[in-house]
Design a protein around this motif. Structure first.
Motif, PDB file in Angstrom:
ATOM      1  N   ALA A   3       5.995 -28.608  20.642  1.00  0.00           N
ATOM      2  CA  ALA A   3       6.287 -27.328  21.302  1.00  0.00           C
ATOM      3  C   ALA A   3       6.829 -27.592  22.703  1.00  0.00           C
ATOM      4  O   ALA A   3       6.756 -28.715  23.221  1.00  0.00           O
ATOM      5  N   ARG A   4       7.354 -26.536  23.319  1.00  0.00           N
ATOM      6  CA  ARG A   4       7.948 -26.643  24.657  1.00  0.00           C
ATOM      7  C   ARG A   4       7.082 -25.941  25.694  1.00  0.00           C
ATOM      8  O   ARG A   4       6.660 -24.792  25.494  1.00  0.00           O
ATOM      9  N   LEU A   5       6.856 -26.631  26.790  1.00  0.00           N
ATOM     10  CA  LEU A   5       6.210 -26.019  27.942  1.00  0.00           C
ATOM     11  C   LEU A   5       7.214 -25.144  28.689  1.00  0.00           C
ATOM     12  O   LEU A   5       8.427 -25.341  28.570  1.00  0.00           O
ATOM     13  N   PRO A   6       6.743 -24.175  29.488  1.00  0.00           N
ATOM     14  CA  PRO A   6       7.670 -23.387  30.312  1.00  0.00           C
ATOM     15  C   PRO A   6       8.474 -24.303  31.234  1.00  0.00           C
ATOM     16  O   PRO A   6       7.940 -25.276  31.793  1.00  0.00           O
ATOM     17  N   ASP A   7       9.751 -24.023  31.366  1.00  0.00           N
ATOM     18  CA  ASP A   7      10.643 -24.788  32.250  1.00  0.00           C
ATOM     19  C   ASP A   7      10.805 -26.246  31.814  1.00  0.00           C
ATOM     20  O   ASP A   7      11.196 -27.097  32.624  1.00  0.00           O
ATOM     21  N   ALA A   8      10.505 -26.548  30.539  1.00  0.00           N
ATOM     22  CA  ALA A   8      10.712 -27.916  30.048  1.00  0.00           C
ATOM     23  C   ALA A   8      12.210 -28.210  29.972  1.00  0.00           C
ATOM     24  O   ALA A   8      13.027 -27.306  29.763  1.00  0.00           O
ATOM     25  N   PRO A   9      12.608 -29.455  30.154  1.00  0.00           N
ATOM     26  CA  PRO A   9      14.024 -29.815  30.018  1.00  0.00           C
ATOM     27  C   PRO A   9      14.547 -29.483  28.627  1.00  0.00           C
ATOM     28  O   PRO A   9      13.794 -29.421  27.651  1.00  0.00           O
ATOM     29  N   GLU A  10      15.850 -29.276  28.530  1.00  0.00           N
ATOM     30  CA  GLU A  10      16.473 -28.995  27.252  1.00  0.00           C
ATOM     31  C   GLU A  10      16.434 -30.248  26.362  1.00  0.00           C
ATOM     32  O   GLU A  10      16.324 -31.369  26.849  1.00  0.00           O
ATOM     33  N   GLY A  11      16.556 -30.019  25.078  1.00  0.00           N
ATOM     34  CA  GLY A  11      16.675 -31.131  24.142  1.00  0.00           C
ATOM     35  C   GLY A  11      15.362 -31.851  23.918  1.00  0.00           C
ATOM     36  O   GLY A  11      14.270 -31.354  24.218  1.00  0.00           O
ATOM     37  N   VAL A  12      15.462 -33.077  23.375  1.00  0.00           N
ATOM     38  CA  VAL A  12      14.267 -33.827  22.998  1.00  0.00           C
ATOM     39  C   VAL A  12      13.452 -34.265  24.203  1.00  0.00           C
ATOM     40  O   VAL A  12      12.273 -34.610  24.061  1.00  0.00           O
ATOM     41  N   ARG A  13      14.054 -34.246  25.382  1.00  0.00           N
ATOM     42  CA  ARG A  13      13.320 -34.647  26.586  1.00  0.00           C
ATOM     43  C   ARG A  13      12.350 -33.569  27.067  1.00  0.00           C
ATOM     44  O   ARG A  13      11.601 -33.808  28.015  1.00  0.00           O
ATOM     45  N   GLY A  14      12.368 -32.435  26.393  1.00  0.00           N
ATOM     46  CA  GLY A  14      11.480 -31.353  26.808  1.00  0.00           C
ATOM     47  C   GLY A  14      10.477 -30.946  25.753  1.00  0.00           C
ATOM     48  O   GLY A  14      10.006 -29.801  25.738  1.00  0.00           O
ATOM     49  N   ILE A  15      10.122 -31.870  24.886  1.00  0.00           N
ATOM     50  CA  ILE A  15       9.175 -31.572  23.809  1.00  0.00           C
ATOM     51  C   ILE A  15       7.829 -32.222  24.114  1.00  0.00           C
ATOM     52  O   ILE A  15       7.771 -33.399  24.480  1.00  0.00           O
ATOM     53  N   SER A  16       6.755 -31.459  23.944  1.00  0.00           N
ATOM     54  CA  SER A  16       5.396 -31.985  24.112  1.00  0.00           C
ATOM     55  C   SER A  16       4.639 -31.864  22.792  1.00  0.00           C
ATOM     56  O   SER A  16       5.017 -31.101  21.897  1.00  0.00           O
ATOM     57  N   LEU A  17       3.560 -32.622  22.675  1.00  0.00           N
ATOM     58  CA  LEU A  17       2.753 -32.644  21.452  1.00  0.00           C
ATOM     59  C   LEU A  17       1.389 -32.033  21.717  1.00  0.00           C
ATOM     60  O   LEU A  17       0.749 -32.347  22.738  1.00  0.00           O
ATOM     61  N   PHE A  18       0.929 -31.200  20.781  1.00  0.00           N
ATOM     62  CA  PHE A  18      -0.343 -30.497  20.951  1.00  0.00           C
ATOM     63  C   PHE A  18      -1.201 -30.616  19.699  1.00  0.00           C
ATOM     64  O   PHE A  18      -0.697 -30.588  18.570  1.00  0.00           O
ATOM     65  N   LEU A  19      -2.498 -30.722  19.909  1.00  0.00           N
ATOM     66  CA  LEU A  19      -3.485 -30.694  18.841  1.00  0.00           C
ATOM     67  C   LEU A  19      -3.959 -29.257  18.708  1.00  0.00           C
ATOM     68  O   LEU A  19      -4.483 -28.669  19.669  1.00  0.00           O
ATOM     69  N   VAL A  20      -3.784 -28.690  17.509  1.00  0.00           N
ATOM     70  CA  VAL A  20      -4.126 -27.285  17.283  1.00  0.00           C
ATOM     71  C   VAL A  20      -4.988 -27.186  16.028  1.00  0.00           C
ATOM     72  O   VAL A  20      -4.489 -27.317  14.913  1.00  0.00           O
ATOM     73  N   PRO A  21      -6.301 -26.935  16.181  1.00  0.00           N
ATOM     74  CA  PRO A  21      -7.154 -26.805  14.988  1.00  0.00           C
ATOM     75  C   PRO A  21      -6.958 -25.460  14.294  1.00  0.00           C
ATOM     76  O   PRO A  21      -6.670 -24.455  14.939  1.00  0.00           O
TER      77      PRO A  21
END
Length: 595
Positions: free
Chosen positions: A215-233
């Motif tokens: 998922a993307r955080l607010p104001d994350a860079p465009e493209g693959v450089r702006g993707i973060s990983l989250f654990l969601v139960p």
């Protein structure tokens, strides 16, 4: 009704005799109790589960499929009981870290079990398979608190894991991901978005499902450089770490698919679901690739597993089915016709399947050994070497194993003729199940591009050069052996071609990147076939040593299969090589309107 018998003898040959893995692995820290007897006992017990529990529900699972009713997914009849048997036997924890409740055994043993699982019931194998990959990513990148809370139950198998990447508008190009992650101010995030093609996204086998979501955080860079990983139960753990309140994670539907119908492929909706960051912000793709690379190897094993079970059933049919007389004279005078097995073209199809199966089994175990070496060897240089081999071979295992798995299940279906097209014989299911492995976890075209555009160039070309040196050393060691000439000579020629093509492509790629894209798929296959030629030559070496004292015929058959591979399958590299050198212009000169 198809059947399956785990190829224990050949697994033992590859593990104990070819790679001498017991000696190698038992010398590594933490593996000192790994013995031949222990490995054989695990293989035999694993075979029982696969043959007696999982294989009998494979065909019925395909026919019933997963069901979706009012937001709830149920797996086919027998799957829940089979999964309970699987976790009670401790199979999910086989190679997991003992600190997490695992048994701490080598990945090499887990790989051999994976082949048997895929042969017996590939749909079932996906549920624990995705969980293992999720465990790897969480263990490598999550905080200690997340690891302590989630991993023990995932290792035990009572909680499962998924990988949530793809969205309706993006597949391979993950830079287009739109799922949002908004900080809540308490260290957690609100995750919102839709993911598709999520294997095991919902099911009735485990108490909870732990999703790893890009998922993307607010104001994350465009493209693959702006993707973060989250654990969601799926359900938030309560104060006793038991599944509690629902977490805004719902299954919108399940896909109706060509194959793997007993594996739930879900559309997953996240509506302000609580998630926790895994790894650094905007580095989620790198963290997810810890799981992705493990899954790509596992997907390759699906091709091997399905190729093996298809071969076994086609051989039995070819021995029993009477059809025409042999061209060289009657072979079964007491019967109205000879068995199919007398005909050369039937043997061509069966031996093609067998030669690929046994060669790929040898490569799978060698690669798994290198995973263990890359994690455990006390010498940093040896760890680097092993890691290089794994990185180089991963796209080959994923792409070539799944390509040949589809090719050979189709060949085995052809052996059965019209009966191969009929559901009750089971062969058409193997063909359908095999097809997806060429597509998911990165299409095989993407694997070929990973090999030719990335693995050839990183670390200044160290990965392929290291591998070529290994093969050249083998050739130099055995090239003066008259007994080995039938195997070493074609290997040497293939290796020469592969090295020349590699140098040519590296040079061409500097001036025209399309040359790499145009060559990628054929180059990967040449690389794979040359690698199998090395392993078949090595298997022939062992067989030559042991055949004189063998009264079972195992080693003589191994030598004959090696000769078949060298004579009938390896030569395809020369046509592929000529195609590569014809250049990219043959494809790129067409205008868009001409298609």
């Amino acid at each position: 009704m198809p059947s399956y018998k785990a190829p224990i003898r050949d697994l033992q040959f590859v593990f104990h005799e070819l790679h001498q893995a017991d000696e190698t692995l038992s010398s590594l820290p933490g593996f000192d109790e790994v013995s031949a007897d222990l490995v054989d006992a695990i293989l035999e017990e694993g075979a029982k589960v696969c043959e007696e529990v999982l294989q009998p529900i494979n065909q019925s699972g395909d026919q019933e499929g997963c069901q979706f009713n009012e937001g709830v997914v149920t797996t086919p009849t027998g799957f829940k009981a089979a999964y309970q048997t699987y976790i009670e036997g401790g199979w999910p924890s086989l190679a997991a870290d003992p600190e997490l409740g695992g048994q701490g055994l080598p990945e090499t043993i887990s790989f051999m079990l994976e082949e048997m699982l895929c042969s017996a019931n590939v749909s079932f194998s996906l549920y624990p398979g995705l969980t293992r990959g999720a465990i790897n990513s969480i263990n490598a990148h999550a905080t200690d608190a997340l690891k302590e809370q989630y991993l023990p139950k995932m290792v035990e198998g009572i909680w499962s894991g998924t990988m949530c990447l793809t969205e309706p508008h993006c597949g391979t190009d993950l830079g287009l991901v739109r799922t949002k992650a908004v900080p809540k101010g308490d260290g957690s995030y609100a995750i919102s978005g839709t993911k598709i093609f999520i294997t095991g996204g919902d099911q009735d086998l485990t108490e909870n499902i732990i999703h790893l979501v890009l998922a993307r955080l607010p104001d994350a860079p465009e493209g693959v450089r702006g993707i973060s990983l989250f654990l969601v139960p799926k359900q938030m753990p309560d104060t006793n770490n038991e599944p509690g309140d629902s977490n805004g994670v719902t299954c919108g539907s399940i896909e109706h698919k060509m194959g793997i119908k007993a594996s739930a492929t879900c559309v997953m909706n996240f509506d302000d679901a609580i998630g926790y960051l895994v790894g650094p912000e905007n580095k989620g793709l790198a963290c997810m690739f810890t799981m992705m690379n493990a899954e790509r190897l596992a997907i390759g094993m699906q091709g091997l597993g399905l190729g093996e079970t298809a071969y076994q059933n086609a051989v039995e049919y070819a021995k029993d089915r009477l059809q025409s007389r042999s061209a060289t004279g009657i072979k079964a005078p007491d019967k109205p016709a000879d068995p199919l097995l007398v005909h050369p073209d039937i043997r061509r199809m069966l031996l093609t399947t067998r030669a690929y199966n046994e060669g790929c089994r040898a490569l799978a175990v060698w690669t798994a050994m290198n995973i263990d070496l890359s994690h455990k060897h006390p010498d940093a240089k040896k760890r680097e070497e092993a890691d290089d081999y794994v990185a180089l071979i991963t796209p080959i295992i994923k792409a070539f194993f799944s390509d040949y798995g589809y090719e050979t299940t189709t060949l085995c279906q052809q052996v059965l003729g019209g009966h191969g097209y009929i559901q009750e014989w089971g062969m058409e299911q193997y063909v359908r199940d095999a097809r997806i492995a060429q597509i998911y976890e990165g299409t095989n075209g993407i694997q070929a591009l990973d090999l030719i555009r990335r693995k050839l160039f990183i670390h200044e070309g160290r990965l392929p050069q290291r591998f070529f040196n290994l093969l050249n050393s083998f050739v130099n060691e055995h090239q003066n052996s008259e007994a080995m000439n039938d195997f070493v000579s074609p290997l040497a020629d293939a290796l020469k071609l592969l090295e020349e093509l590699t140098d040519w492509l590296v040079e061409q790629g500097k001036h025209n990147p399309d040359e790499l894209g145009a060559a990628a798929t054929d180059y990967l296959r040449i690389f794979a076939l040359t690698t199998l030629a090395w392993l078949w030559a090595d298997m022939a070496r062992v067989a030559l040593e042991k055949a004189p004292s063998d009264d079972t015929g195992f080693y003589i058959t191994k030598l004959r299969t090696a000769r078949f591979f060298m004579g009938r399958l390896l030569p395809q590299i020369y046509g592929l090589g000529r195609g590569i050198r014809s250049g990219a212009d043959l494809m790129m000169e067409f205008t868009d309107d001409e298609f």
